[in-house]
Design a protein around this motif. Sequence first.
Motif, PDB file in Angstrom:
ATOM      1  N   ILE A  85     -21.938  30.636 -23.163  1.00  0.00           N
ATOM      2  CA  ILE A  85     -21.305  29.888 -24.254  1.00  0.00           C
ATOM      3  C   ILE A  85     -20.951  28.473 -23.784  1.00  0.00           C
ATOM      4  O   ILE A  85     -21.166  27.490 -24.509  1.00  0.00           O
ATOM      5  N   ALA A  86     -20.422  28.362 -22.576  1.00  0.00           N
ATOM      6  CA  ALA A  86     -20.077  27.052 -22.024  1.00  0.00           C
ATOM      7  C   ALA A  86     -21.318  26.166 -21.888  1.00  0.00           C
ATOM      8  O   ALA A  86     -21.265  24.951 -22.140  1.00  0.00           O
ATOM      9  N   GLU A  87     -22.438  26.759 -21.488  1.00  0.00           N
ATOM     10  CA  GLU A  87     -23.677  26.002 -21.380  1.00  0.00           C
ATOM     11  C   GLU A  87     -24.164  25.532 -22.751  1.00  0.00           C
ATOM     12  O   GLU A  87     -24.690  24.419 -22.903  1.00  0.00           O
ATOM     13  N   ALA A  88     -23.992  26.383 -23.752  1.00  0.00           N
ATOM     14  CA  ALA A  88     -24.355  25.973 -25.110  1.00  0.00           C
ATOM     15  C   ALA A  88     -23.556  24.742 -25.521  1.00  0.00           C
ATOM     16  O   ALA A  88     -24.102  23.784 -26.085  1.00  0.00           O
ATOM     17  N   TYR A  89     -22.263  24.770 -25.229  1.00  0.00           N
ATOM     18  CA  TYR A  89     -21.406  23.634 -25.558  1.00  0.00           C
ATOM     19  C   TYR A  89     -21.882  22.372 -24.824  1.00  0.00           C
ATOM     20  O   TYR A  89     -21.944  21.277 -25.404  1.00  0.00           O
TER      21      TYR A  89
ATOM     22  N   GLY B 257     -35.813  29.289 -18.496  1.00  0.00           N
ATOM     23  CA  GLY B 257     -34.487  28.914 -18.030  1.00  0.00           C
ATOM     24  C   GLY B 257     -33.468  30.001 -18.279  1.00  0.00           C
ATOM     25  O   GLY B 257     -33.635  30.863 -19.153  1.00  0.00           O
ATOM     26  N   ASP B 258     -32.398  29.945 -17.510  1.00  0.00           N
ATOM     27  CA  ASP B 258     -31.305  30.905 -17.553  1.00  0.00           C
ATOM     28  C   ASP B 258     -30.237  30.407 -18.528  1.00  0.00           C
ATOM     29  O   ASP B 258     -29.802  29.255 -18.436  1.00  0.00           O
ATOM     30  N   ALA B 259     -29.797  31.266 -19.435  1.00  0.00           N
ATOM     31  CA  ALA B 259     -28.770  30.883 -20.413  1.00  0.00           C
ATOM     32  C   ALA B 259     -27.477  30.434 -19.749  1.00  0.00           C
ATOM     33  O   ALA B 259     -26.706  29.665 -20.336  1.00  0.00           O
ATOM     34  N   MET B 260     -27.219  30.889 -18.515  1.00  0.00           N
ATOM     35  CA  MET B 260     -25.994  30.503 -17.815  1.00  0.00           C
ATOM     36  C   MET B 260     -26.141  29.184 -17.058  1.00  0.00           C
ATOM     37  O   MET B 260     -25.153  28.640 -16.563  1.00  0.00           O
ATOM     38  N   LYS B 261     -27.372  28.672 -16.989  1.00  0.00           N
ATOM     39  CA  LYS B 261     -27.610  27.408 -16.286  1.00  0.00           C
ATOM     40  C   LYS B 261     -28.864  26.770 -16.872  1.00  0.00           C
ATOM     41  O   LYS B 261     -29.924  26.736 -16.252  1.00  0.00           O
ATOM     42  N   LEU B 262     -28.726  26.210 -18.045  1.00  0.00           N
ATOM     43  CA  LEU B 262     -29.871  25.672 -18.761  1.00  0.00           C
ATOM     44  C   LEU B 262     -30.409  24.411 -18.075  1.00  0.00           C
ATOM     45  O   LEU B 262     -29.630  23.559 -17.638  1.00  0.00           O
ATOM     46  N   PRO B 263     -31.731  24.274 -17.993  1.00  0.00           N
ATOM     47  CA  PRO B 263     -32.331  23.132 -17.297  1.00  0.00           C
ATOM     48  C   PRO B 263     -32.485  21.898 -18.181  1.00  0.00           C
ATOM     49  O   PRO B 263     -33.563  21.293 -18.252  1.00  0.00           O
ATOM     50  N   PHE B 264     -31.401  21.511 -18.859  1.00  0.00           N
ATOM     51  CA  PHE B 264     -31.446  20.372 -19.770  1.00  0.00           C
ATOM     52  C   PHE B 264     -30.213  19.499 -19.583  1.00  0.00           C
ATOM     53  O   PHE B 264     -29.143  20.000 -19.220  1.00  0.00           O
ATOM     54  N   PRO B 265     -30.326  18.194 -19.871  1.00  0.00           N
ATOM     55  CA  PRO B 265     -29.166  17.298 -19.742  1.00  0.00           C
ATOM     56  C   PRO B 265     -28.094  17.606 -20.781  1.00  0.00           C
ATOM     57  O   PRO B 265     -28.334  18.287 -21.791  1.00  0.00           O
TER      58      PRO B 265
END
Length: 277
Positions: free
Chosen positions: A179-183, A148-156
């Motif tokens: 960072i936004a995806e991590a959040y 998966g891409d850190a900028m568009k993670l494939p998780f809910p």
Amino acid sequence: MTTETVKTQPPADHITPPLEAVVDAAASSAETHFGFKTVPEADKAKMVHEVFAKVAERYDLMNDLMSGGLHRAWKQVMLDWLNPPRTDKPFHLIDVAGGTGDIAFRCLDRAGAGSQVTLCDINEHMLQVGRERSIKNGYSDRVEIACGDAMKLPFPDQSFDAYTIAFGIRNVTRVNEAIAEAYRVLKPGGRFMVLEFSHVVLPVIDKLYDRYSFAVIPPMGKFVTGDADPYQYLIESIRQFPQQERFKQMIQAEGFERVSYRNLTGGVAAIHSGWRI
């Protein structure tokens, strides 16, 4: 008597394009850095992918060369600070850009039976190394492998208790989006931790490290692996990464609170930590 208003189309070269087309055009023409080079954003991911495809099987050796072997101690410091539970309490870590599994397996070695790790990387070559290590060392029942891409993670949303990324975020095309995806994928109360090469804060060490980086690492990389280019890029990418305070502000801007950082070896590397409250 009625008057009919006749609407005429403006000349083709004056038609205003839809907003989506303007956004797409801007995105396609946006530029970013690849080391010291300026490249189209659309090309960076492919170029980074090629770098890590070349070094996947010798990734730990690469980090040894980049850090003088200190990356192993730095990773332990990050895990000490993360402090995963050593009980049966459920704890789910996502380790992003962690394809070879070093952080994931270190976490499981010290965490309790309730802990599990999702190992996520955009590069399948790196993940294959992690997959093989997971099976060889008996971690496969507690490790999920995901491309998966850190900028568009494939998780809910709100899936994980903690998010780590070690020596990976500087290779992302748009760091703020990662960072936004991590959040997004962290649960409330979840923790975000970044270990990354950073900017030396000690006057003597900075000059010595610069000389070591540019004069020693690429030739040594070529001697050991036969290719100096990946090492040259990685050194340059470190110099392009935001300084510690600026990166702290970027993390805060995406919603994280209680953000702090610790310099390691005089700032050769740094660990940033933030919480989704």
